[in-house]
Design an enzyme around this catalytic site. Structure first.
Site, mmCIF file in Angstrom:
data_model
loop_
_atom_site.group_PDB
_atom_site.id
_atom_site.type_symbol
_atom_site.label_atom_id
_atom_site.label_comp_id
_atom_site.label_asym_id
_atom_site.label_seq_id
_atom_site.Cartn_x
_atom_site.Cartn_y
_atom_site.Cartn_z
ATOM 1 N N GLY A 178 0.798 -1.218 0.000
ATOM 2 C CA GLY A 178 0.000 0.000 0.000
ATOM 3 C C GLY A 178 0.826 1.261 0.000
ATOM 4 C CE1 TYR A 470 14.032 4.741 1.227
ATOM 5 C CE2 TYR A 470 15.661 6.078 0.087
ATOM 6 C CZ TYR A 470 15.126 4.833 0.383
ATOM 7 O OH TYR A 470 15.676 3.713 -0.165
#
Length: 530
Positions: A178, A470
């Site tokens: 997801g 990130y």
């Protein structure tokens, strides 16, 4: 009095007995709302009073930095077993002003899929662990995979059907599909086939109205946005239809490490002049790291071919590395995921199904990211080497993913992920630590921010680009509850999405104008201007 009204006091008493409800009226009303939509829904709701609450919350926390007594906790954890449960959660959360955080694998770098930076925020965690069905269709080279599945589960399902099919996504098996795909998702096949989001051909999304949409019904703007535009911003993606890619039955990998005394810095400098120009069947990644006092320059690779072919190619393109046959190993592509994750070579493929392993073990971490467009001079690498020597740094460094190949062929506007032609490689700056306490964490975080500051002259500018998966709240954030406006969000949005940010804002404005789906780095609608 009708039946529904007669049963109302009984329902309240039932929830008090089952869940130990002692909170305010909106909390009780939220639970009653769920029960109204589905009388069997109580078995998948875990409140703080439930004996399984803490273990369930902690089971998918991949960064112990966000597993402390001071970390804000959700009001409850909701583990849907079917899409209708998600529809009910959205409708009841909207009605009773409870924010939703969505978790698939729990690898969110800032913990926002299960926490918040605002201690006063009332939120629930919608954990997709039960929605992880995968269907592979070999003839059409496609697969439908639910968003709660992990990368390891996907790769195992593909390998069970074919040794010559793969999906170009990440290299850590417990990452959830997801979040991974919704932020882009790159791995060892990016130079040959692009990133995960490039290879999505359809999806199922539950929108803010609780409707189930596919590509045809959601329209191309929303379909564009969810493929890299960030998780839990436009709706809840419950399944992806993936285009699988062909790989040879056997691939080759190597890992070679050098210290400074063995020309590690020189090899690093030379590496960046080569990697983006290699044939796209080959990726050579690198890292510069310190681990318990030893600083290493390491190079590892995936080649879509045999050992003999790889050796010949490296001798022609990167002879400085001195690659030898004994550095190399052949295996299936699915097994290469276990190799990159550090599993022993004889590990069974079933290891991909283990949802409990963590890339960092018990270590806490913080990551940042950059993109390099011009080779860094050798003096720059010498400075990085010195940064890694600083007292107090136990484990940290740079992890580099090479670009070129397919990544240079896909237009920046193809999907929200814009980091394409012109990049030699992507950088992840990272620090790991095991000590507890704020003082220890601050020391490592300050060191990492110092390394990031040191990198400034050598990386992209205007904007300084970053990778959305990130996630890094240092580069900007919305309010603690996710409230934000366009101008504030541009501070981080332009780094993640460059010129695609404005289109994402327009899509958000069209599909969620009231900004129900939000977090500290979610796309704001234009209606949230302040």
């Amino acid at each position: 009095m009708d039946t529904a009204h007669r049963s109302f006091p009984i329902l309240v008493a039932l929830f008090v007995l089952l869940f130990g409800v002692t909170s305010s009226q909106p909390y009780e009303e939220f639970l009653q709302c769920l029960e109204f939509h589905d009388s069997n829904i109580t078995s998948i709701v875990y409140t703080r009073a439930n004996s399984s609450f803490s273990s369930l919350l902690e089971s998918s926390i991949r960064n112990p930095r966000f597993d402390t007594s001071a970390t804000p906790k959700p009001l409850l954890i909701f583990t849907p077993r079917q899409i209708s449960h998600i529809q009910s959660a959205i409708r009841c959360s909207r009605a009773h002003r409870i924010q939703i955080r969505v978790r698939s694998g729990g690898h969110d770098y800032e913990g926002l899929s299960y926490s918040t930076i605002s201690p006063s925020l009332t939120f629930l965690v919608l954990d997709l662990r039960n929605l992880r069905a995968i269907q592979v269709d070999v003839p059409s080279k496609t697969a439908w995979a639910q968003a709660g599945a992990t990368l390891g589960e996907l790769y195992y399902a593909i390998a069970a059907e074919s040794r010559t099919l793969a999906f170009p996504a990440g290299m850590w098996p417990t990452v959830g599909l997801g979040g991974h795909i919704s932020g882009g998702g790159y791995g060892s096949l990016l130079r040959k086939h692009g990133i995960a989001a490039d290879n999505v051909v359809d999806a199922q999304v539950v929108d803010v109205e609780g409707r189930i949409l596919d590509r045809a019904s959601m329209g191309e703007d929303l379909f564009w946005a969810i493929r890299g535009g960030g998780g839990n911003t436009f709706g809840i993606v419950v399944a992806w239809k993936l285009s699988l890619v062909s790989v040879p039955p056997t691939v080759t990998l190597f890992t070679v490490s050098r210290t400074a005394q063995h020309k590690g810095i020189e090899l690093f400098h030379r590496w960046q002049h080569v990697v983006d120009k290699l044939p796209d069947d080959l990726i050579v990644m690198a890292s510069l790291s310190r681990d318990n006092g030893t600083i290493l320059a390491s190079f590892n690779s995936l080649y879509l071919g045999s050992i003999e072919g790889l050796i010949l190619m490296m001798e022609a393109k990167f002879p400085d590395l001195g690659l030898r046959r004994e550095n190399c190993v052949e295996m299936s592509w699915a097994k290469s995921i276990l190799y990159f994750a550090g599993f022993p070579l004889n590990s069974p493929l079933e290891s991909l199904l283990d949802r409990t392993i963590s890339a960092t073990g018990s270590a806490k971490f913080k990551g940042k990211s950059d993109y390099v467009k011009e080779p860094i001079p050798i003096s720059g690498f010498e400075g990085i080497w010195e940064k890694l020597k600083e007292v107090g740094v136990q484990t940290g460094g740079l992890i580099l993913a090479s670009y070129g190949g397919k990544m240079s062929e896909i237009p920046e506007s193809s999907i929200p992920f814009p980091h394409r032609a012109g990049n030699i490689y992507q950088v992840e700056e990272v620090a790991f630590w095991v000590e507890d306490g704020v003082e220890a964490a601050d020391g490592y975080l300050n060191w990492l921010r110092g390394l990031y500051e040191y990198m400034t002259p050598y990386v992209s500018k205007n904007p300084r680009e970053a990778y959305a998966n990130y996630r890094d709240l240092d580069i900007g954030r919305n309010g603690g509850g996710g409230e934000g406006d366009y101008r504030r969000a541009r501070s981080w949005g332009s780094s993640y999405y460059k010129n695609n940010f404005d289109r994402l804002v327009r899509v958000k404005t069209a599909v969620d104008p009231a900004n129900f789906f939000r977090n500290e780095q979610s796309i704001p609608p234009l209606s949230s201007w302040r």
